[in-house]
Design an enzyme around this catalytic site. Structure first.
Site: not given
Length: 256
Positions: A36, A58, A172
């Site tokens: 990742d 991502k 996030m």
């Protein structure tokens, strides 16, 4: 007997030395590594020279590979008898979609293991001297995503989180910070509640910005905070300043 096998691994919060010994051994013997965005390059350098490295990270609004494609690649390489590592930042089962990938492998009849990592909330808070629990200040904490599965902050139960836990760690959440701040204040979280923004925690680029809940959005803008970053809200944030002051006093006495 099938030799298909996948290791779903947590790489930790950013500092490559915070990976577990078991996880490092799997990286060093892997044939294929799907990694990742937040995985430290130093960990990838531990892999064999001939190991296939596949980036599938991502970023907000930008996915290099769909989740469905990642699942298919894990199954494909595993069924070829390769030692496959799925390497994720933090812990794979905490906002890492590791459970979804484990289900894909299980449904395909592929053996797998999950090797935990230090999740960002725990690693980052400790490295910045913010205890998630502290006697007399915080007896509970919660980790929550700042964005719901539908991309909307309103799907998170901020009304409950505002009062049910002492320390709130939000993943996030930077892009939704204005909404998060408004929701918590609307549901009665006090404006003066200590808060911190931690950018790139545990790495050499780590930045810590502290203030109050009421100041969070303006601090984020003025300091140009960007992802990856964590938001920590709660009285335990005060302990960081106390520790820093005591460290300064100790250093001053030693040098004086």
């Amino acid at each position: 007997m099938s030799t298909s096998f996948v290791s779903i691994i947590g790489a930790g919060p950013g500092d490559p030395e915070l990976i577990t010994v078991k996880a490092l051994k799997r990286i060093q013997t892997a044939d294929v590594i799907l990694y990742d965005r937040l995985v430290n390059d130093q960990l990838l350098a531990e892999a064999r020279e001939d190991a296939l490295r596949i980036y599938c990270g991502k970023a907000p609004g930008l996915h290099s590979m769909s989740q469905e494609m990642i699942g298919r690649m894990l199954v494909t390489h595993a069924t070829e008898g390769k030692r496959v590592v799925r390497l994720k930042g933090g812990d794979p089962f905490i906002f890492g979609r590791g459970g979804e990938e484990a289900l894909v492998l299980a449904q395909a009849g592929i053996a797998f293991e999950v090797i935990p990592g230090i999740t960002s909330a725990v690693g980052t808070s400790a490295s910045t001297l913010i205890p998630l629990t502290h006697r007399g200040l915080a007896s509970s904490f919660a980790c929550v995503t700042g964005t719901g599965s539908d991309g909307n902050v309103s799907s998170v139960r901020w009304d409950l989180l505002a009062h049910s836990v002492d320390t709130l760690v939000i993943y996030m959440g930077i892009s939704q910070l204005s909404d998060i701040q408004r929701e918590l204040l609307h549901h009665g979280k006090h404006r003066s509640t200590p808060a911190a923004l931690v950018e790139r925690g545990t790495t050499s680029q780590e930045r810590i910005i502290t203030g109050t809940l009421a100041e969070l959005q303006s601090l984020s803008v003025s300091e140009d905070v960007s992802n990856p970053a964590l938001i920590i809200i709660g009285e335990a944030v005060r302990v960081r300043e106390q520790l820093i002051q005591l460290q300064r006093a100790t250093n001053a006495s030693m040098t004086g």
